[in-house]
Design a protein around this motif. Sequence first.
Motif, short mmCIF file in Angstrom:
data_model
loop_
_atom_site.label_atom_id
_atom_site.label_comp_id
_atom_site.label_asym_id
_atom_site.label_seq_id
_atom_site.Cartn_x
_atom_site.Cartn_y
_atom_site.Cartn_z
N TYR A 1 2.47 14.98 6.80
CA TYR A 1 2.46 13.97 5.62
C TYR A 1 3.91 13.80 5.10
CZ TYR A 1 -2.65 15.10 5.51
OH TYR A 1 -3.66 15.32 5.90
N ALA A 2 4.69 14.84 5.16
CA ALA A 2 6.09 14.63 4.48
C ALA A 2 6.86 13.82 5.66
CB ALA A 2 6.70 16.02 4.68
N LEU B 1 0.14 -1.71 -4.59
CA LEU B 1 0.19 -0.26 -4.84
C LEU B 1 0.85 0.39 -4.22
CD1 LEU B 1 -1.29 2.10 -6.58
CD2 LEU B 1 -2.73 2.54 -4.62
N VAL B 2 1.17 0.47 -2.89
CA VAL B 2 2.01 1.12 -2.07
C VAL B 2 1.83 0.46 -0.39
CG1 VAL B 2 0.29 2.71 -1.25
CG2 VAL B 2 2.74 3.21 -0.90
N LYS B 3 3.20 0.40 0.03
CA LYS B 3 2.96 -0.33 1.17
C LYS B 3 3.45 0.76 2.33
CE LYS B 3 4.85 -4.53 3.67
NZ LYS B 3 5.61 -5.65 3.49
N ILE B 4 2.82 0.73 3.56
CA ILE B 4 2.80 1.57 4.58
C ILE B 4 3.20 0.88 5.95
CG2 ILE B 4 1.99 3.26 6.20
CD1 ILE B 4 -0.05 4.21 3.93
N LEU C 1 -11.51 5.79 -5.57
CA LEU C 1 -11.79 6.65 -6.83
C LEU C 1 -13.44 6.34 -7.01
CD1 LEU C 1 -8.84 6.07 -9.33
CD2 LEU C 1 -9.33 7.97 -8.12
N VAL C 2 -13.86 5.30 -6.86
CA VAL C 2 -15.37 5.06 -6.93
C VAL C 2 -16.30 6.16 -6.04
CG1 VAL C 2 -17.18 3.53 -6.94
CG2 VAL C 2 -15.14 2.94 -8.07
N SER C 3 -15.73 6.22 -4.73
CA SER C 3 -16.49 6.69 -3.75
C SER C 3 -16.37 8.04 -3.85
CB SER C 3 -15.82 6.42 -2.34
OG SER C 3 -14.62 6.70 -1.92
N VAL C 4 -15.53 8.83 -4.48
CA VAL C 4 -15.23 10.12 -4.51
C VAL C 4 -15.59 11.03 -5.63
CG1 VAL C 4 -13.52 10.29 -2.73
CG2 VAL C 4 -12.78 10.21 -4.93
N GLN C 5 -16.08 10.21 -6.78
CA GLN C 5 -16.26 10.63 -8.02
C GLN C 5 -17.45 11.90 -7.93
OE1 GLN C 5 -18.20 8.07 -10.92
NE2 GLN C 5 -18.24 6.40 -9.10
N HIS D 1 -6.51 12.83 -5.93
CA HIS D 1 -7.07 12.02 -5.06
C HIS D 1 -6.09 11.01 -4.61
CE1 HIS D 1 -10.93 13.33 -5.93
NE2 HIS D 1 -11.19 12.82 -7.14
N TYR D 2 -5.00 10.58 -5.19
CA TYR D 2 -4.07 9.48 -4.77
C TYR D 2 -3.57 10.55 -3.43
CZ TYR D 2 0.21 6.65 -4.02
OH TYR D 2 1.01 6.25 -3.57
N ASN D 3 -3.09 11.58 -3.40
CA ASN D 3 -2.59 12.11 -2.63
C ASN D 3 -3.08 12.28 -1.28
OD1 ASN D 3 0.30 12.85 -3.55
ND2 ASN D 3 -0.88 14.73 -4.59
N THR D 4 -4.51 12.43 -1.36
CA THR D 4 -5.28 12.41 -0.27
C THR D 4 -5.74 11.09 0.23
OG1 THR D 4 -6.87 14.35 -1.26
CG2 THR D 4 -7.96 12.94 0.50
N PHE D 5 -5.72 10.09 -0.55
CA PHE D 5 -5.88 8.64 -0.20
C PHE D 5 -4.66 8.28 0.51
CE2 PHE D 5 -4.46 4.24 -1.42
CZ PHE D 5 -5.66 3.55 -1.02
N LEU D 6 -3.53 8.56 0.02
CA LEU D 6 -1.89 8.19 0.71
C LEU D 6 -1.82 8.67 1.98
CD1 LEU D 6 0.54 6.57 0.71
CD2 LEU D 6 1.57 8.79 -0.53
N ASN D 7 -2.31 10.12 2.02
CA ASN D 7 -1.92 10.74 3.27
C ASN D 7 -3.14 10.40 4.51
OD1 ASN D 7 -0.22 12.52 2.03
ND2 ASN D 7 -1.74 14.17 1.69
N THR D 8 -4.44 10.10 3.96
CA THR D 8 -5.25 9.67 4.96
C THR D 8 -4.82 7.98 5.50
OG1 THR D 8 -7.24 10.74 3.86
CG2 THR D 8 -7.68 8.77 5.31
N ASN D 9 -4.43 7.22 4.85
CA ASN D 9 -4.07 6.14 5.01
C ASN D 9 -2.53 6.16 6.08
OD1 ASN D 9 -5.34 3.40 4.10
ND2 ASN D 9 -5.63 5.03 2.45
N LEU D 10 -1.70 7.07 5.55
CA LEU D 10 -0.34 7.08 6.33
C LEU D 10 -0.95 7.59 7.93
CD1 LEU D 10 1.74 9.24 3.86
CD2 LEU D 10 2.39 7.01 4.87
#
Length: 651
Positions: free
Chosen positions: A360-361, A404-407, A421-425, A441-450
């Motif tokens: 991820y890093a 939000l963020v561009k990859i 956020l809705v899906s993991v509540q 949740h953002y870290n998990t979301f970002l890492n998954t998309n990366l």
Amino acid sequence: MNYKYLIILFFSAAIFNVYGQSTKEEVLFSVDDEPVYVSEFLRVYNKNLDLVQDESQKDVDEYLSLFTNYKLKLKEAKALELQEKPTYIRELDTYKKQLAKSFISDSKVTDALVQEAYERISNDVKASHILIKIPENANPKDTLAAYNSIIKLRERALKEGFEKVRKEVHNGQTVYGEDLGYFSGFRMVYAFENAAFNTKSGAVSQPFRTQFGYHIVYVQDKRKSRGERTVAHIMVVEKPGDSLAEKPEDRIQDIYKKLNQGEDFEALAKQFSDDGNSAPNGGKLAPFSGGQINSEEFENTAFGLKEIGDVSKPFKSTYGWHIVKLLGKKSIASYEEMKPELEQKVKRDERSKLIDEALYAKLKAKYNISEENPALAYFVSILNEDYFKNTWQLPKGFTAEKPLVKIGNKQLTYKDFGDYLVSVQRNTAANSNFKTLVSKHYNTFLNTNLVTYQEDNLENENEEFANVVAEYRDGLLLFDLMETTIWNTAKTDSLEIENYYNSNKIKYTTPKRIDAVVASSKDQKTLKKVAKLLKKGMALPQIKGLINSNNKIDVIFTVDTMDATHQALPKAFEFKKGISKIYNHNNAFVLVQVKEVLPETQKTLEEAKGLIISDYQTYKEEKWLKELADKYKVVLNQEALKSVKAQIKNQ
């Protein structure tokens, strides 16, 4: 077929064509005007050369024939549109994701973990532990209570003695106090392994947490690994339902007496061991290390033998009775030898989380992603207590399309993260801090998309990855084609199978056999006595009683229905009723009493069905390949083939 899948297929083909033409533009052959380049043939030929067992396939012409058939099958698979099947697409996508991990992970982190793993499998730790059990998602109050409890138990253990406290507090429900014996790397969860290996002998670790709860570990001892053993064994098993069979413990004791009389272990294993896999090799087993043999009795006996050539006394395991001989022993294999295996284990183990974090890093740096995202404050502001009830929804007026963020070239919006956020509540612990919750949740979301973005673009960036994926893609297509066209239909073509059987009956027969008694002895004179007693019609137990004594076993009998390949029979033994001459066989002498000769018999369709279906599938495939060759025109470039042969000859 979806658009994304078409793009991937197109790009993969483009890579192969560019790669092929950039190194060698010659076309080796074409299938219905679709070119197959010299470069592709050479790459596949050289890659598979060491894997080919059949020497004929190393011949260029023979391999070209196989490769042409391979391309014909691929042409047919695509004509049948098998690449559009949802199951095919799903399986290919799963494989690509698995393969991508090995191409995008951080090799430095992986190498360090592999080195650490090697050190740990090279050593054993003897330890016991105390566990305060709590769920992984326990609330802060319960977590703190468990931590305080383990702290107090550690203080008691240091004062009163670990083993005393361990036995007193164990209840098997909320508190566990267990003696674990010796273990090495990969035998415990990673956090536990770390604590055990990083704690000195005679010391108690600091409290640490695993998914089971809070632990303290007392390390009793550390030692080097016991290494690897190579042994041979003679095994005797009970034969239920055979009232005439000897008791296995009596038979193994007879064999052991023959060993003590100086007879050869290998010869006795070949004659009498009931382990059909090892008996032809004199009882020799593949090398094994601690924990690999599924029998504690067998393993302890094997590792208990000290010198090469030492033989154990008869002992019983869950499989039967054994005598074991030590053939070889060595310490743990070298790091270089074990590295590939350890790398796979590390990637399947909890250690993989460290590899993931490094990945991820690396990806954040590659795509210039900041560790901080000011937009998260907005998401913290819109959360409320409904989130803990699994009823929270995005509020009215939610700024869905805001970036939000561009990859790379992929823009993720507020809506993407909001939907996440809705899906993991549903799995959120009550009373969690909203800021911490959104950040996690953002870290998990970002890492998954990366990772997803990198995987989806890896074929564009990495030629080796593209080549491997293309080979798997074709292999998967061929499997589906063969299953649809040959394997499944061959199982259901009952009339055709019957016709094939009737035309090839001579192939499916039971070989000539004998109902026989084989007497085996180290002494030829002994067998002469046995022959006389057999001719008089004396029963085997009586003969054994006369020939053998309590302290000496001169003859062992094997009673069975045997074909010419039976381990007890000499080669080229003549199947003739009566008592044979004495043969020298497996470093001993044997005498055979043939009670009855059972002639070769024709197997029925049912008796030989498995083999018949296999042969029919081969026959059907050969016929089908001829049809494909007629359906798709193959044009071979003879000049290019000469060039290929010259290149291979000069390698």
